[in-house]
Design an enzyme around this catalytic site. Structure first.
Site, PDB file in Angstrom:
ATOM      1  N   HIS A 145       6.075   4.156 -60.786  1.00  0.00           N
ATOM      2  CA  HIS A 145       5.256   4.683 -62.020  1.00  0.00           C
ATOM      3  C   HIS A 145       3.961   3.831 -62.282  1.00  0.00           C
ATOM      4  O   HIS A 145       3.760   2.787 -61.642  1.00  0.00           O
ATOM      5  CB  HIS A 145       6.269   4.922 -63.163  1.00  0.00           C
ATOM      6  CG  HIS A 145       6.946   3.725 -63.626  1.00  0.00           C
ATOM      7  ND1 HIS A 145       6.151   2.628 -64.177  1.00  0.00           N
ATOM      8  CD2 HIS A 145       8.281   3.384 -63.978  1.00  0.00           C
ATOM      9  CE1 HIS A 145       6.936   1.570 -64.920  1.00  0.00           C
ATOM     10  NE2 HIS A 145       8.329   2.253 -64.334  1.00  0.00           N
ATOM     11  N   HIS A 151       4.477  -0.297 -62.761  1.00  0.00           N
ATOM     12  CA  HIS A 151       4.392  -0.896 -61.424  1.00  0.00           C
ATOM     13  C   HIS A 151       3.003  -0.771 -60.626  1.00  0.00           C
ATOM     14  O   HIS A 151       2.575  -1.880 -60.284  1.00  0.00           O
ATOM     15  CB  HIS A 151       5.362   0.040 -60.362  1.00  0.00           C
ATOM     16  CG  HIS A 151       6.766   0.122 -60.754  1.00  0.00           C
ATOM     17  ND1 HIS A 151       7.442   1.298 -60.614  1.00  0.00           N
ATOM     18  CD2 HIS A 151       7.650  -0.575 -61.235  1.00  0.00           C
ATOM     19  CE1 HIS A 151       8.446   1.108 -61.185  1.00  0.00           C
ATOM     20  NE2 HIS A 151       8.711  -0.195 -61.323  1.00  0.00           N
ATOM     21  N   CYS A 189      25.118  -5.163 -67.640  1.00  0.00           N
ATOM     22  CA  CYS A 189      24.275  -4.073 -67.602  1.00  0.00           C
ATOM     23  C   CYS A 189      23.711  -3.924 -66.126  1.00  0.00           C
ATOM     24  O   CYS A 189      22.954  -4.771 -65.648  1.00  0.00           O
ATOM     25  CB  CYS A 189      23.006  -4.046 -68.701  1.00  0.00           C
ATOM     26  SG  CYS A 189      21.855  -2.680 -68.221  1.00  0.00           S
ATOM     27  N   CYS A 195      19.699  -3.871 -65.974  1.00  0.00           N
ATOM     28  CA  CYS A 195      19.105  -5.202 -66.071  1.00  0.00           C
ATOM     29  C   CYS A 195      19.521  -5.831 -64.645  1.00  0.00           C
ATOM     30  O   CYS A 195      19.152  -7.000 -64.365  1.00  0.00           O
ATOM     31  CB  CYS A 195      19.181  -5.750 -67.453  1.00  0.00           C
ATOM     32  SG  CYS A 195      18.673  -5.127 -68.844  1.00  0.00           S
ATOM     33  N   CYS A 206      22.863  -1.443 -74.026  1.00  0.00           N
ATOM     34  CA  CYS A 206      21.877  -1.881 -73.678  1.00  0.00           C
ATOM     35  C   CYS A 206      20.486  -1.311 -74.232  1.00  0.00           C
ATOM     36  O   CYS A 206      20.314  -0.318 -73.941  1.00  0.00           O
ATOM     37  CB  CYS A 206      21.688  -2.122 -71.978  1.00  0.00           C
ATOM     38  SG  CYS A 206      20.304  -3.076 -71.554  1.00  0.00           S
ATOM     39  N   HIS A 214      18.046  -0.216 -71.670  1.00  0.00           N
ATOM     40  CA  HIS A 214      18.495   1.192 -70.644  1.00  0.00           C
ATOM     41  C   HIS A 214      19.170   2.179 -71.406  1.00  0.00           C
ATOM     42  O   HIS A 214      19.726   3.105 -71.093  1.00  0.00           O
ATOM     43  CB  HIS A 214      19.231   0.630 -69.563  1.00  0.00           C
ATOM     44  CG  HIS A 214      18.468  -0.365 -68.644  1.00  0.00           C
ATOM     45  ND1 HIS A 214      18.407  -1.552 -68.756  1.00  0.00           N
ATOM     46  CD2 HIS A 214      17.553   0.109 -67.671  1.00  0.00           C
ATOM     47  CE1 HIS A 214      17.536  -1.995 -67.963  1.00  0.00           C
ATOM     48  NE2 HIS A 214      17.059  -1.016 -67.065  1.00  0.00           N
ATOM     49  N   LYS A 268       7.045   3.892 -74.840  1.00  0.00           N
ATOM     50  CA  LYS A 268       7.812   3.103 -73.551  1.00  0.00           C
ATOM     51  C   LYS A 268       7.665   4.106 -72.400  1.00  0.00           C
ATOM     52  O   LYS A 268       8.406   4.926 -72.423  1.00  0.00           O
ATOM     53  CB  LYS A 268       8.826   2.395 -73.840  1.00  0.00           C
ATOM     54  CG  LYS A 268       9.159   1.273 -72.794  1.00  0.00           C
ATOM     55  CD  LYS A 268      10.413   0.366 -72.761  1.00  0.00           C
ATOM     56  CE  LYS A 268      10.639  -0.316 -71.685  1.00  0.00           C
ATOM     57  NZ  LYS A 268      12.047  -0.731 -71.524  1.00  0.00           N
ATOM     58  N   LYS A 300      11.762   5.059 -66.473  1.00  0.00           N
ATOM     59  CA  LYS A 300      12.347   6.097 -65.667  1.00  0.00           C
ATOM     60  C   LYS A 300      13.688   6.657 -66.351  1.00  0.00           C
ATOM     61  O   LYS A 300      13.753   8.035 -66.219  1.00  0.00           O
ATOM     62  CB  LYS A 300      13.095   5.597 -64.370  1.00  0.00           C
ATOM     63  CG  LYS A 300      12.029   5.393 -63.344  1.00  0.00           C
ATOM     64  CD  LYS A 300      12.414   4.223 -62.215  1.00  0.00           C
ATOM     65  CE  LYS A 300      11.311   3.354 -61.669  1.00  0.00           C
ATOM     66  NZ  LYS A 300      11.970   2.166 -61.204  1.00  0.00           N
TER      67      LYS A 300
HETATM   68  N1  MSP Z   1      12.999  -5.815 -58.993  1.00  0.00           N
HETATM   69  C1  MSP Z   1      12.724  -6.840 -60.207  1.00  0.00           C
HETATM   70  C2  MSP Z   1      11.949  -7.690 -59.984  1.00  0.00           C
HETATM   71  C3  MSP Z   1      12.278  -8.592 -58.820  1.00  0.00           C
HETATM   72  S1  MSP Z   1      10.758 -10.014 -58.639  1.00  0.00           S
HETATM   73  C4  MSP Z   1      11.610 -11.196 -57.783  1.00  0.00           C
HETATM   74  C5  MSP Z   1      12.335  -5.633 -61.071  1.00  0.00           C
HETATM   75  N2  MSP Z   1      11.779  -4.591 -60.611  1.00  0.00           N
HETATM   76  S2  MSP Z   1      11.039  -3.521 -61.635  1.00  0.00           S
HETATM   77  O1  MSP Z   1      10.883  -2.214 -60.718  1.00  0.00           O
HETATM   78  O2  MSP Z   1      11.946  -3.230 -62.506  1.00  0.00           O
HETATM   79  O3  MSP Z   1       9.771  -3.972 -62.331  1.00  0.00           O
HETATM   80  C6  MSP Z   1       8.700  -4.449 -61.258  1.00  0.00           C
HETATM   81  C7  MSP Z   1       7.774  -4.921 -62.176  1.00  0.00           C
HETATM   82  O4  MSP Z   1       6.721  -3.811 -62.930  1.00  0.00           O
HETATM   83  C8  MSP Z   1       7.909  -6.033 -63.321  1.00  0.00           C
HETATM   84  O5  MSP Z   1       7.147  -6.933 -63.292  1.00  0.00           O
HETATM   85  C9  MSP Z   1       8.011  -5.122 -64.633  1.00  0.00           C
HETATM   86  O6  MSP Z   1       7.670  -5.857 -65.623  1.00  0.00           O
HETATM   87  C10 MSP Z   1       6.719  -4.212 -64.219  1.00  0.00           C
HETATM   88  N3  MSP Z   1       6.887  -3.023 -65.173  1.00  0.00           N
HETATM   89  C11 MSP Z   1       7.817  -2.175 -65.154  1.00  0.00           C
HETATM   90  N4  MSP Z   1       7.582  -1.240 -65.942  1.00  0.00           N
HETATM   91  C12 MSP Z   1       6.238  -1.366 -66.692  1.00  0.00           C
HETATM   92  C13 MSP Z   1       5.557  -0.920 -67.624  1.00  0.00           C
HETATM   93  N5  MSP Z   1       5.870   0.073 -68.054  1.00  0.00           N
HETATM   94  N6  MSP Z   1       4.202  -1.668 -67.712  1.00  0.00           N
HETATM   95  C14 MSP Z   1       3.846  -2.848 -66.920  1.00  0.00           C
HETATM   96  N7  MSP Z   1       4.787  -3.410 -66.018  1.00  0.00           N
HETATM   97  C15 MSP Z   1       5.860  -2.905 -66.004  1.00  0.00           C
HETATM   98  O7  MSP Z   1      12.136  -5.978 -62.391  1.00  0.00           O
END
Ligand code: MSP
Length: 536
Positions: free
Chosen positions: A19, A22, A129, A132, A147, A150, A297, A300
């Site tokens: 999304h 990411h 959780c 997380c 949580c 989530h 926020k 997913k």
């Molecule tokens: N798999 C773990 C990270 C392991 S690193 C050794 C994880 N994955 S995640 O898919 O949940 O998130 C990946 C990255 O995207 C994280 O740095 C997270 O903070 C970032 N983001 C997820 N949602 C976000 C927003 N809405 N805005 C900005 N960044 C966000 O955590």
């Protein structure tokens, strides 16, 4: 010794397609990687990203989808790679934690931690959780032990687990965070991490209930905790344990770029593991904020997501890259709204940048048959002022990039464009064109082209496709394509010949532009297009 730059992003959970949140992180990392390629040369930058493919969450998602976990993560990794390709993310390597080499090294790392007594077996109970992938203290859960991240209940889990002895490294880590302000940034996150460090528990680092993971060496009933598995990618992605020359060339990382929700894993758990492995710590952990969608926020589980691939396919990669990096104060949270997106893109890309180029190309074509060389006579004071503004923008840009203030770097570049457009208005080339002597006009046209040449290099890390489109129309020496360039930061000196030894004054370049008007740099986004995109 040449300077090298190794940047990593978080590896995304392969439990759903990417999304905008990411994408935001990967775009920021890409901008930093590209900027450092200008500074150090492309061969001296390594940019690692990838997918985090183990864990309970993924195991369950695969089951729901009726496919094996491996098939599921293969599909997801493909979706992330496709999105990054569409957004122009120029990573050096895309690591997947299901790769055999990664799995093997994680086992080696874990075996070493056990052998050294950093990890010991003990009973571990608590509220877990799976969103997380961590045990939660009761005080961190909402009513009904839900949580807060989530919005579903944590599950009571009681397992014989391996536990990491955090206490061994707490003092050393505190000393590092306190004595080296650069280590965790922004500053308010550094303070937050210092507070968290005090109460940070000895962490359970294996799971018995999870099947989809890397088996603990010698104890295959257990799998390695997904965070130890995932964090290790920063080492295994550059050859740890397999290619010593490559590994020592890049490690330690210059920056781990991560979101605020995972700062504690990166600024506390990860440095402690590295200490246990006797490895130097990364130079910086930079924690970015969240991108919120219409102030809510994006996640997913709430279905409140923007598909970055769709945006890139519709508008090209640059508008979304530019919008996110310019609009969000880097390190803080920011908003994405279609209204603000359209406004920014039209004002800054179509008007400010696009018009500056189009206007001047017309003069180059009409009055100089597309060949504009620098006149031999002294330029006017106004041109001197434009050159000075370009020099100042360049300095501001560097200072901002060094501070990872991406929004400020962009502001510096776009303020230079404002100055450039005002310069054109004031110099009124349409009036100069009526004069018999074309030298004043030639001075103005050349200076505008020269400023755009500087700007094209400066904005390449952020809007690489637009920069390439400008470059192509300027017709100047060197290669600048969306995916690569042979230009270096020293080429952003206005009116100077590049390649002069640092510290010496740059002689004036006698550069000739052989312009070629091939169409607008960026078309305005029309309201009808935005209408079709709909409000997500
Ligand atoms: N798999 C773990 C990270 C392991 S690193 C050794 C994880 N994955 S995640 O898919 O949940 O998130 C990946 C990255 O995207 C994280 O740095 C997270 O903070 C970032 N983001 C997820 N949602 C976000 C927003 N809405 N805005 C900005 N960044 C966000 O955590």
């Amino acid at each position: 010794m040449t300077d090298t730059y190794y940047i990593t992003t978080a590896i995304d959970y392969a439990n759903a397609p990417p999304h905008l949140g990411h994408a935001y992180e990967k775009i920021a990392a890409d901008c930093l990687a590209r900027y450092h390629r200008l500074q150090y040369g492309a061969d001296n930058v390594f940019f690692l990203t990838g997918t985090d493919e183990h864990g309970l969450k993924i195991e369950r998602k695969a089951k729901e989808a009726g496919v094996s976990p491996q098939e599921f993560v293969d599909q997801m990794a493909g979706a992330f790679q496709a999105a990054w390709a569409a957004l122009g993310i120029s990573y050096s390597r895309f690591i997947r934690t299901t790769e055999a080499a990664h799995r093997e090294q994680v086992q080696q790392i874990f075996a070493r931690l056990i052998a050294q007594g950093d990890v010991v077996k003990a009973r571990y109970e608590g509220w877990y959780c799976s969103g997380c992938e961590e045990f939660k203290a009761e005080r961190d859960l909402l009513e009904g032990r839900v949580c807060p991240n989530h919005e579903r209940p944590a599950e009571w889990t009681s397992e014989e687990n391996y536990v990491f002895d955090m206490a061994r490294y707490r003092d050393r880590l505190r000393a590092r965070i306190e004595s080296d302000p650069h280590f965790v940034q922004p500053e308010f996150r550094r303070k937050e991490v210092l507070n968290l460090l005090e109460g940070f528990p000895n962490l359970s680092v294996s799971r018995q209930s999870v099947k989809w993971g890397i088996p603990v060496p010698g104890d295959p009933e257990h799998v390695v905790y997904v965070w130890i598995d995932a964090l290790s990618n920063y080492l295994t992605g550059i050859g740890y344990g397999r290619d010593e020359a490559m590994f020592s060339h890049w490690w330690p990382a210059d920056v781990h770029l991560v979101g605020k929700d995972i700062s504690k894993f990166h600024a506390i758990l990860w440095p402690a593991i590295l200490m246990a492995l006797d490895l130097p710590l990364p130079r910086q952990i930079f924690v970015h904020g969240f991108v919120l969608l219409d102030a809510g926020k994006m996640s997913k589980s709430t279905g409140n997501v923007v598909d970055p691939l769709g945006l890139a396919e519709k508008y090209g990669p640059d508008p979304i890259r530019y919008y996110l990096l310019r609009e969000v104060n880097f390190g803080r949270d920011g908003d994405f709204t279609y209204e603000a997106f359209e406004k920014r893109v039209n004002a800054d890309l179509a008007n400010n940048l696009g018009n500056a180029l189009n206007r001047i190309l017309t003069f180059a074509e009409r009055h100089f048959e597309n060949r504009v060389s620098r006149p031999a006579t002294e330029p006017s004071e106004a041109i001197g002022a434009l050159a000075a503004a370009a020099g100042l923008a360049r300095e501001r840009f560097v200072a901002a990039m060094e501070a990872v203030a991406l929004h400020e770097a962009l502001a510096a570049a776009w303020e230079l464009l404002d100055e450039l457009n005002m310069f054109v208005d004031r110099q009124a080339p349409w009036s100069l064109a009526k004069q018999e002597d074309k030298t004043p006009l030639q001075h103005v046209v050349w200076s505008v082209l020269e400023t755009l040449r500087v700007v094209a290099i400066m904005v390449w890390p952020t809007v690489p496709s637009l920069a390439a489109r400008i470059w192509e129309q300027l017709g100047t020496e060197g290669e600048l394509l969306a995916e690569r360039t042979d230009r270096r930061w020293e080429h952003t000196c206005w009116g100077a010949d590049p390649g002069t030894a640092p510290g010496t004054s740059h002689p004036a370049a006698d550069r000739t532009f052989v312009t070629r008007k091939t169409g607008p740099v960026y078309l305005r986004i029309g309201t009808e297009i935005v209408g079709k995109a709909g409000k997500h």
